[in-house]
Each structure stands twice: as C-alpha cells, then as structure tokens.
Design a protein around this motif. Structure first.
Motif, PDB file in Angstrom:
ATOM      1  N   SER A  30     -23.826   4.611 -16.122  1.00  0.00           N
ATOM      2  CA  SER A  30     -24.024   6.197 -16.152  1.00  0.00           C
ATOM      3  C   SER A  30     -25.639   6.342 -15.638  1.00  0.00           C
ATOM      4  O   SER A  30     -25.789   7.434 -15.056  1.00  0.00           O
ATOM      5  N   ARG A  31     -26.325   5.290 -15.678  1.00  0.00           N
ATOM      6  CA  ARG A  31     -27.746   5.441 -14.964  1.00  0.00           C
ATOM      7  C   ARG A  31     -27.585   5.667 -13.458  1.00  0.00           C
ATOM      8  O   ARG A  31     -28.222   6.501 -12.923  1.00  0.00           O
ATOM      9  N   ARG A  32     -26.777   4.676 -12.923  1.00  0.00           N
ATOM     10  CA  ARG A  32     -26.719   5.005 -11.529  1.00  0.00           C
ATOM     11  C   ARG A  32     -25.949   6.103 -11.002  1.00  0.00           C
ATOM     12  O   ARG A  32     -26.340   6.445  -9.726  1.00  0.00           O
ATOM     13  N   LYS A  33     -25.204   6.785 -11.495  1.00  0.00           N
ATOM     14  CA  LYS A  33     -24.480   7.965 -11.270  1.00  0.00           C
ATOM     15  C   LYS A  33     -25.502   8.908 -11.049  1.00  0.00           C
ATOM     16  O   LYS A  33     -25.139   9.830 -10.305  1.00  0.00           O
ATOM     17  N   THR A  34     -26.538   8.848 -11.535  1.00  0.00           N
ATOM     18  CA  THR A  34     -27.725   9.891 -11.579  1.00  0.00           C
ATOM     19  C   THR A  34     -28.415   9.741 -10.310  1.00  0.00           C
ATOM     20  O   THR A  34     -29.182  10.488  -9.965  1.00  0.00           O
ATOM     21  N   LEU A  35     -28.416   8.343  -9.659  1.00  0.00           N
ATOM     22  CA  LEU A  35     -29.283   8.041  -8.530  1.00  0.00           C
ATOM     23  C   LEU A  35     -28.752   8.797  -7.237  1.00  0.00           C
ATOM     24  O   LEU A  35     -27.519   8.699  -6.801  1.00  0.00           O
ATOM     25  N   ASP A  36     -29.638   8.904  -6.357  1.00  0.00           N
ATOM     26  CA  ASP A  36     -29.186   9.518  -5.061  1.00  0.00           C
ATOM     27  C   ASP A  36     -28.452   8.372  -4.324  1.00  0.00           C
ATOM     28  O   ASP A  36     -27.438   8.463  -3.391  1.00  0.00           O
ATOM     29  N   LYS A  37     -29.119   7.230  -4.186  1.00  0.00           N
ATOM     30  CA  LYS A  37     -28.450   6.182  -3.426  1.00  0.00           C
ATOM     31  C   LYS A  37     -27.433   5.442  -4.155  1.00  0.00           C
ATOM     32  O   LYS A  37     -26.993   4.251  -4.069  1.00  0.00           O
ATOM     33  N   TYR A  38     -26.542   6.122  -4.986  1.00  0.00           N
ATOM     34  CA  TYR A  38     -25.541   5.489  -5.796  1.00  0.00           C
ATOM     35  C   TYR A  38     -24.367   5.264  -4.961  1.00  0.00           C
ATOM     36  O   TYR A  38     -23.785   5.999  -4.157  1.00  0.00           O
ATOM     37  N   LYS A  39     -24.006   3.932  -4.845  1.00  0.00           N
ATOM     38  CA  LYS A  39     -22.823   3.288  -3.896  1.00  0.00           C
ATOM     39  C   LYS A  39     -21.498   3.207  -4.846  1.00  0.00           C
ATOM     40  O   LYS A  39     -21.439   2.500  -5.705  1.00  0.00           O
ATOM     41  N   LYS A  40     -20.605   4.291  -4.344  1.00  0.00           N
ATOM     42  CA  LYS A  40     -19.392   4.147  -5.179  1.00  0.00           C
ATOM     43  C   LYS A  40     -18.314   3.522  -4.428  1.00  0.00           C
ATOM     44  O   LYS A  40     -18.383   3.721  -3.191  1.00  0.00           O
ATOM     45  N   PRO A  41     -17.332   2.760  -4.769  1.00  0.00           N
ATOM     46  CA  PRO A  41     -17.304   2.245  -6.338  1.00  0.00           C
ATOM     47  C   PRO A  41     -18.437   1.125  -6.680  1.00  0.00           C
ATOM     48  O   PRO A  41     -18.587   0.484  -5.642  1.00  0.00           O
ATOM     49  N   GLN A  42     -18.782   0.845  -7.945  1.00  0.00           N
ATOM     50  CA  GLN A  42     -19.568  -0.014  -8.429  1.00  0.00           C
ATOM     51  C   GLN A  42     -18.591  -1.073  -8.777  1.00  0.00           C
ATOM     52  O   GLN A  42     -17.525  -0.922  -9.133  1.00  0.00           O
ATOM     53  N   LEU A  43     -19.043  -2.383  -8.706  1.00  0.00           N
ATOM     54  CA  LEU A  43     -18.059  -3.571  -8.767  1.00  0.00           C
ATOM     55  C   LEU A  43     -18.484  -4.302  -9.921  1.00  0.00           C
ATOM     56  O   LEU A  43     -19.680  -4.817  -9.942  1.00  0.00           O
ATOM     57  N   CYS A  44     -17.674  -4.768 -10.667  1.00  0.00           N
ATOM     58  CA  CYS A  44     -17.907  -5.574 -11.875  1.00  0.00           C
ATOM     59  C   CYS A  44     -18.187  -7.108 -11.411  1.00  0.00           C
ATOM     60  O   CYS A  44     -17.700  -7.352 -10.469  1.00  0.00           O
ATOM     61  N   ALA A  45     -19.179  -7.588 -11.915  1.00  0.00           N
ATOM     62  CA  ALA A  45     -19.900  -9.070 -11.213  1.00  0.00           C
ATOM     63  C   ALA A  45     -19.661 -10.163 -12.311  1.00  0.00           C
ATOM     64  O   ALA A  45     -20.469 -11.019 -12.557  1.00  0.00           O
ATOM     65  N   VAL A  46     -18.583  -9.946 -13.350  1.00  0.00           N
ATOM     66  CA  VAL A  46     -18.301 -10.993 -14.235  1.00  0.00           C
ATOM     67  C   VAL A  46     -17.561 -12.066 -13.831  1.00  0.00           C
ATOM     68  O   VAL A  46     -17.494 -13.375 -14.443  1.00  0.00           O
ATOM     69  N   CYS A  47     -16.591 -12.044 -12.623  1.00  0.00           N
ATOM     70  CA  CYS A  47     -16.023 -13.056 -12.254  1.00  0.00           C
ATOM     71  C   CYS A  47     -16.606 -13.789 -10.948  1.00  0.00           C
ATOM     72  O   CYS A  47     -16.915 -13.021 -10.039  1.00  0.00           O
ATOM     73  N   PRO A  48     -17.110 -14.878 -11.339  1.00  0.00           N
ATOM     74  CA  PRO A  48     -17.961 -15.505 -10.628  1.00  0.00           C
ATOM     75  C   PRO A  48     -17.169 -15.952  -8.961  1.00  0.00           C
ATOM     76  O   PRO A  48     -17.768 -15.975  -7.900  1.00  0.00           O
ATOM     77  N   PHE A  99     -15.623   2.637 -10.775  1.00  0.00           N
ATOM     78  CA  PHE A  99     -16.188   1.376 -11.125  1.00  0.00           C
ATOM     79  C   PHE A  99     -14.751   0.390 -11.197  1.00  0.00           C
ATOM     80  O   PHE A  99     -13.923   1.097 -11.399  1.00  0.00           O
ATOM     81  N   ILE A 100     -14.920  -0.603 -10.492  1.00  0.00           N
ATOM     82  CA  ILE A 100     -13.699  -1.652 -10.326  1.00  0.00           C
ATOM     83  C   ILE A 100     -14.037  -2.980 -11.285  1.00  0.00           C
ATOM     84  O   ILE A 100     -15.111  -3.612 -10.767  1.00  0.00           O
ATOM     85  N   GLU A 101     -12.917  -3.254 -11.963  1.00  0.00           N
ATOM     86  CA  GLU A 101     -12.823  -4.493 -12.638  1.00  0.00           C
ATOM     87  C   GLU A 101     -12.304  -5.534 -11.676  1.00  0.00           C
ATOM     88  O   GLU A 101     -11.038  -5.147 -11.600  1.00  0.00           O
ATOM     89  N   VAL A 102     -12.897  -6.445 -10.812  1.00  0.00           N
ATOM     90  CA  VAL A 102     -12.305  -7.281  -9.749  1.00  0.00           C
ATOM     91  C   VAL A 102     -12.323  -8.681 -10.281  1.00  0.00           C
ATOM     92  O   VAL A 102     -13.228  -9.129 -10.811  1.00  0.00           O
ATOM     93  N   MET A 103     -11.235  -9.024 -10.169  1.00  0.00           N
ATOM     94  CA  MET A 103     -10.779 -10.430 -10.834  1.00  0.00           C
ATOM     95  C   MET A 103     -10.344 -11.169  -9.590  1.00  0.00           C
ATOM     96  O   MET A 103      -9.154 -11.004  -9.297  1.00  0.00           O
ATOM     97  N   ALA A 104     -10.795 -12.731  -9.389  1.00  0.00           N
ATOM     98  CA  ALA A 104     -10.156 -13.174  -8.326  1.00  0.00           C
ATOM     99  C   ALA A 104      -8.660 -13.915  -8.670  1.00  0.00           C
ATOM    100  O   ALA A 104      -7.921 -13.933  -7.664  1.00  0.00           O
ATOM    101  N   CYS A 105      -8.417 -13.957  -9.924  1.00  0.00           N
ATOM    102  CA  CYS A 105      -7.199 -14.647 -10.329  1.00  0.00           C
ATOM    103  C   CYS A 105      -6.244 -13.883 -10.533  1.00  0.00           C
ATOM    104  O   CYS A 105      -6.273 -12.408 -10.975  1.00  0.00           O
TER     105      CYS A 105
END
Ligand code: SF4
Ligand code: SF4
Length: 461
Positions: free
Chosen positions: A152-170, A387-393
């Motif tokens: 939500s915070r980043r959506k308000t920024l000028d430099k918002y890079k869409k899509p944002q990528l989930c980083a929980v999958c190492p 926003f994308i939930e990206v998972m390697a498996c």
C-alpha cells in the motif's frame, strides 16, 4: 531449489564442466623450480574441488546436487545434535515447524494432523528437552501484514515498480540476485515467516538455539544470509528429521501416548504468545497465501468490491482481481507464479516491458481499449498485476524438495502434493492477517543487486 533434489543426491563434487554462476578460480600450484613458460596441452589429471560458501550459492539446481559442503556444512541434523550436546548453562532449545512439514510428516506416519502434532511436541519436549515448540503462523501473520502495508505504501510512490515480487522463497530471491539483477528492485524487502519466527523467539532471550523444520533446502541458504544470520541456528527438512530419528534409534510411535495436544501447546508456547494462534494458518495458497491476502486486505478498504480468481493454463499460475461490483473497475490485483518454467516466462514478460517508444504508444492504446473489459476474467496476466507470489517449486511449498514426497513417478508425486494441498485448506484452522499486526520492529532484509557479468554457463534456469 528444484523438488527433484534431495540430500541423498549430494554425494559427489562440483565438476569443472558445470560452470557455476560464481566465477570458478581454478588455482593450480606451480611446480617447484618451474620456469614461467606454460606447458601447452598439459592438464591436471584430477579435477579440483571448488569452494563455494552458502552465501554464494544460488541453489539454481545447476550443481547443488554436487556441492555437498554447501548444504551440509553448516545446516544439518548432525550439526544440530552436536550443538545441542554442547549447550552451555542457561541455553534453551526452540523448535519451529512449518505447516507443510507437519502435513507431510503426518502423512508419512499415517496419522491425523492433531495426533502427529501432539507426538511431535512430546518428542521435542521429552527427548530433545525443548523449551519452546511453535508453528510459524505468528511469523507468517507478521510477514503478510508487513507485505500488505509495504505494498500500500509503495503504490503511493512515484518510483513504484509494478509488479512487486514476494521475497519469501529463497530459491527465487537467490535466482534474482545472481542471474536477474533487474528483478531485484521489484523484490519486497519483507522477511519470510521462518526468519520472523526466529526473530520473535529470540526477541527477549538470545540464549535460545532455534531449530527450524522447513520444506526445502533453500531455507538453509536463507538462514545463512548475512542480514538474517542468528535468527535461525539450524534448518532441517522432514527428510532429515526422519534420518535423525533413525540414527538415534528413536521410534516416533513411542511418543504417541503423551499429554494432550492442548496441554503440550500450552506448555511449549513462549510467554505472551497465544498457544493456538501460531499453529493455525490463513486463507490463500498453501505457500503462505501472500497473493490472496493482498487483495483481501485491499477489499477491506473497498466495500462493495469482489475478488475474482482467474486460473491459468496450468495449476501453477493464478490471478486474483479485486473489482468494483458496480463499475467493474479493477481496484487491485495479484498473482501466484510457481515453478521454474513459469518464472522464466514471467521474467521474459517483465523484460518485454522495455519497449521502443513506438511500441509504448501502441501498447498504451491497446491498454486503454482493454480497460473497458479489464474486469472480465480471461487469462491471468501476472506481469500486469500489482504483486506476485513467486515460488521456485512447481506446486509451491507443499511440494518442497525436503518433504517426504519421494515418489519416482511424477504423476503420483503430483497426486501426493495435491492431496496435501487439499488437507492444507481443510485441516488447518484459519486466522486473519490484517495491517493491525504490523509491528514497530520492521522485519526487513536487503536483496543484493549484483553485477551482471557473472558466469552463467551450466545454469539450468
Ligand atoms: S551452480 Fe548453482 S547450485 Fe551450483 S554452486 Fe553455483 S549457484 Fe550453487
Ligand atoms: S517454493 Fe517453498 S519449498 Fe520451494 S524453494 Fe521456495 S520456499 Fe522452498
């Protein structure tokens, strides 16, 4: 890491023929008394071992099966047992276990989830003398809430890079860092449930040794990152847990008839935690539900909207659209993209965003034509979502390489993952993850944008 990999494969060494993304320095000792002249055609007869640290390794499946030291050197059950035997006075053991591992182990022992949970807690209490044993939902609730807050915070920024990528999958984070640095600015900097759980367990007591039972080997790499080190002391997979019990001559069935599950949960929950809350789950995918939870959170501030699911051609792609029920306008969107092949396609599409000015004009025109039918479910378009939930498996975390799914037959292996996926959504009670859980301690990590001039030969991605 690819789900076809297992610890059992880790029995040889990196072949110089497989070039790692880490530039290999093949240092040969100069024979004594040699002159500076090179002897053409003279090669060393023995290939030399290549030394790569956990933090260097991408787990790209290029040679991870060959790099025994990488995975087993610092993070395995033998390291845990040795550390446990050397606990100093005042040191305590805390164990966390992910829901995918609980389901996989319960299935392996042919037990209901509750019976498995009770026996697991009893084993950790009676044999390993654990002080705390927790599920990972507290960490996940914070991870999801911070993700939603940050989006939500980043959506308000000028430099918002869409899509944002989930980083929980190492697996995906390391892949981006090492081979696709252009993806790094898209990665969210919110820590995973594993790491936040570790931070919570050690918040008031650093004299804790944290063992995490996780569905893949990549989680070991995550625990070894410089910016997360110390939160998790050792990661083992369910497969390693079974090996450990066998080595210790322990029968899991001997721990079935202990105190009740409720008593054990009460006793092994850290002070101040709700004894049930860390064992539950949340709605969305069996890989954490980050994509669904984002649109669900956006729906809270958009009354009168509805969530539409759009399935992809394969089960590993799905899009969620939040649309205004009256106007049909798309208010927010997210997607799930699992497996290397789908990730490769996604990367190509994100790369395609760099178009010529002529193409930009044409695309804008098409996009505006498209807006009128935006709300109509067609094909998922992950690259256009917020926003994308990206998972390697493939299949996500419920099909992680460390789970007990060693079916040689791919169809049976998929069937098992599907069965566990169904159990995930039906057996685990669900909790809400809203922004009210965002804490003042921000659980941030830093993805590293490395230079692109790295060797990538032999990379299987
Ligand atoms: S080739 Fe890939 S898996 Fe092998 S050591 Fe290098 S980064 Fe790790
Ligand atoms: S998808 Fe899940 S199990 Fe697979 S590598 Fe990523 S975190 Fe591990």
């Amino acid at each position: 890491m690819s789900s076809i990999l297992s610890e059992a494969d880790l029995n040889d060494f990196i072949s110089p023929g497989l070039a790692c993304i880490k530039p290999v320095q093949n240092e040969q000792k100069r024979p004594e008394n040699s002159e500076d002249a090179l002897v053409v055609g003279k090669e060393p007869s023995e290939p030399q071992k290549v030394s790569i640290s956990l933090q260097d390794c991408l787990a790209c499946a290029g040679c991870i099966t060959s790099s025994e030291e990488i995975l087993l050197g610092r993070q395995n059950h033998k390291v845990f047992l040795e550390a446990k035997s050397n606990f100093t006075a005042g040191m305590s053991l805390a164990v966390s276990i992910s829901p995918q591992c609980r389901l996989s182990l319960a299935n392996f022992y042919d037990l209901s989830l509750d019976v498995f949970d009770a026996a697991f807690l009893n084993l950790m209490l009676c044999y390993f003398e654990a002080r705390y044993v927790v599920g990972t939902q507290m960490g996940r609730t914070l991870s999801i809430s911070e993700t939603n807050y940050e989006l939500s915070r980043r959506k308000t920024l000028d430099k918002y890079k869409k899509p944002q990528l989930c980083a929980v999958c190492p697996g995906f984070v390391l892949y981006s860092e090492k081979t696709k640095p252009e993806l790094v600015p898209h990665l969210l900097d919110v820590k995973s449930p594993q790491q936040i759980t570790g931070a919570l367990l050690k918040a008031n007591n650093q004299n804790i040794y944290h063992l995490a039972v996780m569905p893949c080997f990549d989680k070991k790499l995550e625990a070894s990152r410089a910016d997360t080190e110390g939160e998790v002391d050792c990661v083992i997979t369910p497969r390693e847990m079974i090996s450990m019990l066998q080595e210790l001559n322990l029968a899991f069935s001997d721990f079935l008839n202990g105190p009740s599950l409720q008593d054990l949960q009460q006793r092994l929950t850290p002070e101040g935690w709700n004894p049930r809350l860390h064992w539950v789950s949340n709605s969305g995918s069996s890989s954490g539900g980050f994509a669904f939870q984002y649109v669900l959170n956006e729906q809270r501030s958009n009354p009168g909207s509805e969530i539409i699911q759009i399935m992809g051609k394969n089960a590993d792609i799905r899009e969620y659209r939040l649309v205004d029920s009256t106007s049909g306008q798309v208010l927010a969107s997210s997607s799930e993209v699992y497996g290397f092949r789908n990730i490769q396609n996604l990367v190509r599409k994100l790369g395609g965003a760099r178009r010529t000015s002529r193409n930009i004009v044409i695309t804008r025109k098409r996009a505006s034509e498209k807006n009128a039918s935006d709300s109509k479910p067609t094909e998922p378009e992950p690259a256009r979502t917020d926003f994308i939930e990206v998972m390697a498996c493939p299949g996500g975390c419920i099909n992680g390489g460390g789970l007990l799914n060693e079916e040689a037959n791919t169809t049976r292996r998929r069937a098992l993952a599907k069965k566990l996926d169904t159990q995930y959504s039906t057996l685990l009670p669900q909790t809400e993850c809203s922004e009210e859980f965002v804490s003042s301690n921000r659980y941030k990590f830093s993805a590293i944008q490395k230079s692109t001039d790295v060797v990538t030969v032999g990379n299987t991605w």
